[in-house]
Write a protein that holds these residues in place. Sequence first.
Motif, PDB file in Angstrom:
ATOM      1  N   ALA A 173      49.353  46.369  34.887  1.00  0.00           N
ATOM      2  CA  ALA A 173      49.765  45.087  35.675  1.00  0.00           C
ATOM      3  C   ALA A 173      49.769  43.830  35.052  1.00  0.00           C
ATOM      4  O   ALA A 173      49.318  42.760  35.185  1.00  0.00           O
ATOM      5  CB  ALA A 173      48.610  45.105  36.925  1.00  0.00           C
ATOM      6  N   LEU A 199      48.999  52.209  44.059  1.00  0.00           N
ATOM      7  CA  LEU A 199      48.056  51.260  44.626  1.00  0.00           C
ATOM      8  C   LEU A 199      48.809  49.626  44.550  1.00  0.00           C
ATOM      9  O   LEU A 199      49.408  49.428  43.717  1.00  0.00           O
ATOM     10  CB  LEU A 199      46.721  51.190  43.771  1.00  0.00           C
ATOM     11  CG  LEU A 199      45.867  52.134  44.000  1.00  0.00           C
ATOM     12  CD1 LEU A 199      44.482  51.902  43.126  1.00  0.00           C
ATOM     13  CD2 LEU A 199      45.400  52.312  45.483  1.00  0.00           C
ATOM     14  N   PRO A 200      48.527  48.867  45.553  1.00  0.00           N
ATOM     15  CA  PRO A 200      49.089  47.504  45.503  1.00  0.00           C
ATOM     16  C   PRO A 200      48.436  46.747  44.724  1.00  0.00           C
ATOM     17  O   PRO A 200      47.050  46.827  44.546  1.00  0.00           O
ATOM     18  CB  PRO A 200      48.904  47.150  47.167  1.00  0.00           C
ATOM     19  CG  PRO A 200      47.733  47.720  47.571  1.00  0.00           C
ATOM     20  CD  PRO A 200      47.887  49.161  47.042  1.00  0.00           C
ATOM     21  N   TYR A 201      48.725  45.786  43.829  1.00  0.00           N
ATOM     22  CA  TYR A 201      48.381  44.857  43.151  1.00  0.00           C
ATOM     23  C   TYR A 201      49.051  43.483  43.129  1.00  0.00           C
ATOM     24  O   TYR A 201      50.219  43.538  42.351  1.00  0.00           O
ATOM     25  CB  TYR A 201      48.196  45.255  41.613  1.00  0.00           C
ATOM     26  CG  TYR A 201      47.179  44.277  40.784  1.00  0.00           C
ATOM     27  CD1 TYR A 201      45.821  44.169  41.210  1.00  0.00           C
ATOM     28  CD2 TYR A 201      47.633  43.240  40.013  1.00  0.00           C
ATOM     29  CE1 TYR A 201      44.934  43.700  40.476  1.00  0.00           C
ATOM     30  CE2 TYR A 201      46.834  42.704  39.444  1.00  0.00           C
ATOM     31  CZ  TYR A 201      45.487  42.792  39.492  1.00  0.00           C
ATOM     32  OH  TYR A 201      44.534  41.723  38.929  1.00  0.00           O
ATOM     33  N   GLY A 202      48.579  42.742  44.146  1.00  0.00           N
ATOM     34  CA  GLY A 202      49.502  41.648  44.521  1.00  0.00           C
ATOM     35  C   GLY A 202      50.843  41.732  44.985  1.00  0.00           C
ATOM     36  O   GLY A 202      51.082  42.727  45.802  1.00  0.00           O
ATOM     37  N   MET A 216      42.232  46.371  39.035  1.00  0.00           N
ATOM     38  CA  MET A 216      43.347  47.103  39.384  1.00  0.00           C
ATOM     39  C   MET A 216      43.126  48.028  40.684  1.00  0.00           C
ATOM     40  O   MET A 216      43.883  47.930  41.531  1.00  0.00           O
ATOM     41  CB  MET A 216      43.721  48.087  38.256  1.00  0.00           C
ATOM     42  CG  MET A 216      44.010  47.359  36.874  1.00  0.00           C
ATOM     43  SD  MET A 216      45.442  46.203  36.735  1.00  0.00           S
ATOM     44  CE  MET A 216      44.523  44.707  36.579  1.00  0.00           C
ATOM     45  N   THR A 253      41.040  47.461  43.107  1.00  0.00           N
ATOM     46  CA  THR A 253      40.486  47.017  44.304  1.00  0.00           C
ATOM     47  C   THR A 253      41.513  45.867  44.704  1.00  0.00           C
ATOM     48  O   THR A 253      41.158  44.910  45.614  1.00  0.00           O
ATOM     49  CB  THR A 253      39.081  46.334  44.190  1.00  0.00           C
ATOM     50  OG1 THR A 253      39.107  45.549  43.102  1.00  0.00           O
ATOM     51  CG2 THR A 253      38.051  47.643  43.830  1.00  0.00           C
ATOM     52  N   ASN A 254      42.632  45.526  44.023  1.00  0.00           N
ATOM     53  CA  ASN A 254      43.506  44.489  44.046  1.00  0.00           C
ATOM     54  C   ASN A 254      42.916  43.325  44.163  1.00  0.00           C
ATOM     55  O   ASN A 254      43.075  42.252  44.835  1.00  0.00           O
ATOM     56  CB  ASN A 254      44.269  44.774  45.408  1.00  0.00           C
ATOM     57  CG  ASN A 254      45.496  43.972  45.636  1.00  0.00           C
ATOM     58  OD1 ASN A 254      45.774  43.338  44.565  1.00  0.00           O
ATOM     59  ND2 ASN A 254      45.886  44.049  46.808  1.00  0.00           N
ATOM     60  N   GLU A 255      41.943  43.019  43.233  1.00  0.00           N
ATOM     61  CA  GLU A 255      41.273  41.688  43.056  1.00  0.00           C
ATOM     62  C   GLU A 255      42.254  40.931  41.813  1.00  0.00           C
ATOM     63  O   GLU A 255      42.409  41.571  40.670  1.00  0.00           O
ATOM     64  CB  GLU A 255      40.018  41.750  42.635  1.00  0.00           C
ATOM     65  CG  GLU A 255      38.978  42.340  43.709  1.00  0.00           C
ATOM     66  CD  GLU A 255      38.931  41.459  44.908  1.00  0.00           C
ATOM     67  OE1 GLU A 255      39.571  40.147  44.982  1.00  0.00           O
ATOM     68  OE2 GLU A 255      38.550  41.720  45.963  1.00  0.00           O
ATOM     69  N   HIS A 256      42.382  39.676  41.826  1.00  0.00           N
ATOM     70  CA  HIS A 256      42.955  39.128  40.812  1.00  0.00           C
ATOM     71  C   HIS A 256      42.123  37.853  40.018  1.00  0.00           C
ATOM     72  O   HIS A 256      42.798  37.357  39.123  1.00  0.00           O
ATOM     73  CB  HIS A 256      44.305  38.344  41.542  1.00  0.00           C
ATOM     74  CG  HIS A 256      44.993  39.173  42.048  1.00  0.00           C
ATOM     75  ND1 HIS A 256      46.410  39.703  41.457  1.00  0.00           N
ATOM     76  CD2 HIS A 256      44.900  39.971  43.344  1.00  0.00           C
ATOM     77  CE1 HIS A 256      46.917  40.583  42.179  1.00  0.00           C
ATOM     78  NE2 HIS A 256      45.994  40.827  43.472  1.00  0.00           N
ATOM     79  N   LYS A 307      53.340  47.161  42.986  1.00  0.00           N
ATOM     80  CA  LYS A 307      52.701  48.429  43.277  1.00  0.00           C
ATOM     81  C   LYS A 307      52.529  49.108  41.850  1.00  0.00           C
ATOM     82  O   LYS A 307      53.586  49.198  41.164  1.00  0.00           O
ATOM     83  CB  LYS A 307      53.530  49.171  44.315  1.00  0.00           C
ATOM     84  CG  LYS A 307      53.485  48.682  45.674  1.00  0.00           C
ATOM     85  CD  LYS A 307      54.234  49.623  46.641  1.00  0.00           C
ATOM     86  CE  LYS A 307      54.352  48.950  48.098  1.00  0.00           C
ATOM     87  NZ  LYS A 307      52.869  49.050  48.694  1.00  0.00           N
ATOM     88  N   THR A 346      34.074  46.346  47.142  1.00  0.00           N
ATOM     89  CA  THR A 346      34.462  46.292  45.885  1.00  0.00           C
ATOM     90  C   THR A 346      33.711  46.533  45.118  1.00  0.00           C
ATOM     91  O   THR A 346      33.697  47.346  43.843  1.00  0.00           O
ATOM     92  CB  THR A 346      34.902  44.646  45.722  1.00  0.00           C
ATOM     93  OG1 THR A 346      36.159  44.711  46.623  1.00  0.00           O
ATOM     94  CG2 THR A 346      35.426  44.430  44.385  1.00  0.00           C
TER      95      THR A 346
END
Length: 508
Positions: free
Chosen positions: A409, A303-306, A475, A477-480, A309, A175
């Motif tokens: 997102a 890309l996936p985000y939670g 966004m 790295t799909n980190e929330h 997509k 990351t």
Amino acid sequence: MLFENKYIQQRIEKANILKEAGFNPYANDSKRNTSISKYINVNSDIFKTEEKRDENRNYTVAGRIKFFRLMGKASFLKIEDESGILQIYVARDNLPEGFYNDIFKKNVEVGDIIEVSGYPFITGKGELSLHVHDLKILTKAISPLPEKYHGIQDKELRYRQRYLDLIMNSQVRKTFQIRSRVISLTRRFFENKGFLEVETPMMHPIAGGANAKPFVTHHNALGIDRFLRIAPELYLKRCIVGGFEAVFEINRCFRNEGMDATHNPEFTSIEFYWAYKTYKDLIILTKEYFEFLFEHLDLPTVLPYGEFKIDFSNFTEIPLIQSLYEIGGVPADIVEDKDKIIAFMKEQNLEVNEKMNLGQLQGELFDEYVEDKLIDPTFITEYPVEISPLARRNDDKPHLTDRFELFIAGKEIANAFSELNDPIDQLERFEGQMAAKHSGDDEAHEMDEDFVNALSYGMAPTAGQGIGIDRLVMMLTNEHSIRDVLLFPAMKPVKHEINLHDDVDEEN
């Protein structure tokens, strides 16, 4: 107290034994000549050989021991450096007499950093490994690592001791490698476009550049307070006044506000200003910037985000007021009437400040009904002038500004506008902000007379934009949580001692 834990005491004793035996447990004479990833790449051809080994090749690698399995006269270990992880085979008969039994088996353990030399071979299970003929202890770790199968379960501990998080989790390192590349690529993109990178003060005499509550510090030599910068905007626009036509700064900013999943008191953004351009030109530039990032990061555009997509190739654009009813579902006949908005918000059991003006109320509706629905990249344009104190008024709709914010997102990623360069209008805006501050808005702008004075000398028509680097990396790295893309996020003080060794893995 530090180092009172019994496991640490045992490791300290092993470090002392190494010293007494003539081995420096904190040596500084590494002869490493290749990284683990390079070792794996250059020796991949060993799989195709009949012998499955090549004793004529010799490599020296180094890394932290992440796994250790003793098998009498030999051991298998896995060591890890920044580039990857490698299995090594250590046999008693390949090392100096007594070293294996008296030094290695008794005093080397998981967490230590070692250097090994040897040749490549393939194990019976088909894994490329290194057959060791020389081993050196580089660093003795006196604190044991967390239990290897579960890692660090305590999120607070992960953030407070990020170094431990990085040791245990290669994905966390990835990351931050992506974050570093994003910053580097951002700099390259704007330099390629002809922008000049500049540096502006981080301590300001006036808190300004954005609506936010500042941090205050004291300048001893001058005997006055200074404000940590909220944004570099007003200084960058002074550069445009001075004759530079395209400038940017990758900046660290500070806002003395609450912390949540998308807010940290200090954060990183890029701000850039481009003379003889409008906010519409910046929409085009922003799309090019994202194309450049994805091309050089080798990422797919979806890309996936939670649960979502995000299609980073699907940019849309819509005015703010139009978005209220087309995306947010707010009745179209109320969105430009202050009294109707107040009545609607009360009907919906929403908290409403009746002292707010129309533009502020429209902003409240947007936050409540639209923002979290903007998944694919969306430019929201034509913001009310009341919530855009530094943006230029639209020529045809003077109650609106030539401004956009980019949402991805459900989060704001960028803010841009055609800059206000009318010094009289700017002065009146600042006066309006000062009135709001006197009415209790502690995030309103201070009066910046020097900036107004700078505008009085003439600033070319200019467009400016800021992009939040932290949220952008989230966004990608799909980190929330923003804390997962900051190496050392702001944390509350520790009120009690955290036991760092509850999950110690003492098994080799």
